[in-house]
Design a protein around this motif. Structure first.
Motif: not given
Length: 485
Positions: A231-256
């Motif tokens: 979910r992005d800044f505007h509350g919309r759901w965004v597909l974030v891993d649609g065009d990843l390369g072989p050496q690419e990964a998604i990072i995101y923060p957690g509650l801690a």
């Protein structure tokens, strides 16, 4: 970066986020800028690992497919695990979550056995977990340090809550590498899912328990198929891993991290689309590394206070990590998307023009104000609408210097106003005083920083600069324009 933010999720090379001795390079600052803006807008970013690591990730994912495919179709009662709170730092090995149509193998150094010679009956896990754990663990720590730099915290500010590197004798890792499989067709469980129509009109399928928030500091995800929505800044759901390369990964923060930064870094709310797996015999496999705080420590905001950040009442007291992990966290109370700002201060493309045009229409029958008066009023308006708003959101109380005192402050890194100037992105080389007390040239620099497009819409700039100084002023503005990070 553009004044309106990033058009898509930010993509950053891990090697560009690794700090080195001395002053930060332009590449480092630009990468920090992209990372921070992406986290502010999308609560996620794409990290490009070194090319050589792509083969290791691919090998581990292929091994994961084979591992889960040979598992029994019906989960046994002892493998069903739906509450991750109570044993959050003790999960290891294979378990299932039928509610989410998910199977998981947790690799936790110090707890998960890896020596087959001493335990012949041990099942063979997916290959390469030791190397993947080390690779993603190092990347997560580098990203955490990059966020510390952006927040103006001291180096390695989170070391006290992280595991030792390497682990000491008899220590168990708090962080975990989870190898997951969603929607394996041969995994026979009662499937609970919802069909959702996306903005592009396509249907996506999610589990009933579709919204998730990790309790980690940082999470890194690499999947063999697209389907991770955040979910992005505007509350919309965004597909974030649609065009990843072989050496690419998604990072995101957690509650801690949200707790440790007094809410300045918003955790990612995510869900997984399992509706595009028809005809796939393996399901959707992924590697998820979660950098976790140690259970015997506390999350506190002392580093944020030391850096001059405002800390709200709910974050004032330290929270034991073990209590924090076992506590429920309603997501509707977490998401204040203005807490992790960018130094860009974006506005709508015509946002700064409308008030100006309105004033011109209202004053068309009056005698026009002299340029110096208009410049003073414009600077005061921007201070009220932009700078004060930024300060309020960050909990900063503005205390301006006198012009004479601050001429020396701007040349010093440890001056009384240095932290405040950095926090709100005050123009380099401009004394930290109220705009109407600034010289005209400094007012122009002030407006150029906080009012995107201001120079292009005003014709009085050169008339306010003494003859013979116009070329010097132009060079001064170009050399002192703030780095967007």
């Amino acid at each position: 970066m553009a004044g309106n933010g990033l058009p898509t999720i930010g993509r950053v090379k891990l090697t560009d986020l690794i700090a080195s001795e001395g002053l930060p390079s332009d590449t480092y600052k630009l990468s920090i800028s992209t990372l921070s803006q992406s986290l502010a807008q999308y609560s996620a970013a794409i990290i490009q690992l070194p090319c050589s690591d792509g083969a290791l990730l691919r090998s581990c994912l292929e091994s994961a497919r084979l591992y889960f495919n040979q598992r029994p179709s019906f989960p046994s009662a002892d493998t069903i695990h739906t509450n991750e709170s109570l044993e959050w730092c003790k999960t290891s090995g294979y378990y299932t979550n039928p509610q989410n149509w998910q199977e998981t193998y947790d690799f936790r150094p110090g707890l998960t056995p890896i020596d087959h010679n001493h335990n012949p009956e041990m099942e063979f896990p997916p290959a390469g977990l030791v190397d993947i754990f080390a690779l993603l663990g190092k990347a997560a720590r580098d990203i955490l340090d990059a966020i510390s730099f952006y927040l103006n915290l001291r180096s390695y500010a989170f070391t006290d809550v992280l595991d030792n590197v390497p682990l000491r004798n008899r220590e168990t890792s708090s962080s975990v590498l989870s190898v997951c499989c969603h929607a394996r067709p041969s995994f026979q469980v009662a499937q609970h899912h919802n069909l959702t129509t996306q903005e592009d009109g396509q249907l996506a399928m999610f589990t009933d328990h579709e919204h998730h928030v990790d309790k980690s500091l940082i999470s890194l995800i690499k999947s063999d198929k697209a389907g991770l929505h955040v979910r992005d800044f505007h509350g919309r759901w965004v597909l974030v891993d649609g065009d990843l390369g072989p050496q690419e990964a998604i990072i995101y923060p957690g509650l801690a991290l949200y707790q440790a930064t007094a809410g300045y870094v918003t955790p990612a709310l995510y869900r997984t689309d399992i509706g595009n797996l028809q005809g796939n015999m393996y399901g959707r496999c992924s590697l998820a590394f979660k950098l976790m705080p140690k259970s015997m420590t506390s999350l506190n905001c002392s580093e944020m206070r030391a850096a001059g950040h405002g800390v709200e009442a709910q974050f004032q007291l330290p929270v034991p990590v073990d209590d924090f992990m076992q506590r429920s966290h309603p997501t509707d109370q977490l998401f204040n998307r203005h807490n992790f700002p960018s130094f860009n201060f974006p506005t709508a493309q015509d946002g700064s023009m409308k008030p100006l045009m309105k004033r011109k229409r209202n004053n068309s029958r009056c005698k026009p104000l002299p340029p110096s008066k208009r410049l003073r009023l414009e600077a005061q308006r921007v201070l009220k609408e932009r700078v004060q708003d930024i300060a309020d959101k960050k909990g900063i109380k503005l205390r301006f210097c006198t012009l004479k005192e601050c001429e020396n402050h701007i040349l010093s890194l440890d001056s009384p106003c240095a932290n405040i100037r950095m926090e709100i992105g005050w123009p380099p080389g401009v004394p930290f005083v109220h705009p109407h007390d600034l010289p005209n040239k400094a007012k122009i620099g002030f407006l150029e920083t906080y009012e995107p497009g201001w120079t292009a819409t005003h014709e009085m700039e050169l008339s306010l600069v003494e003859p013979g100084q116009s070329s010097q002023h132009t060079a001064h503005c170009n050399s002192n324009s703030p780095i967007q990070f």
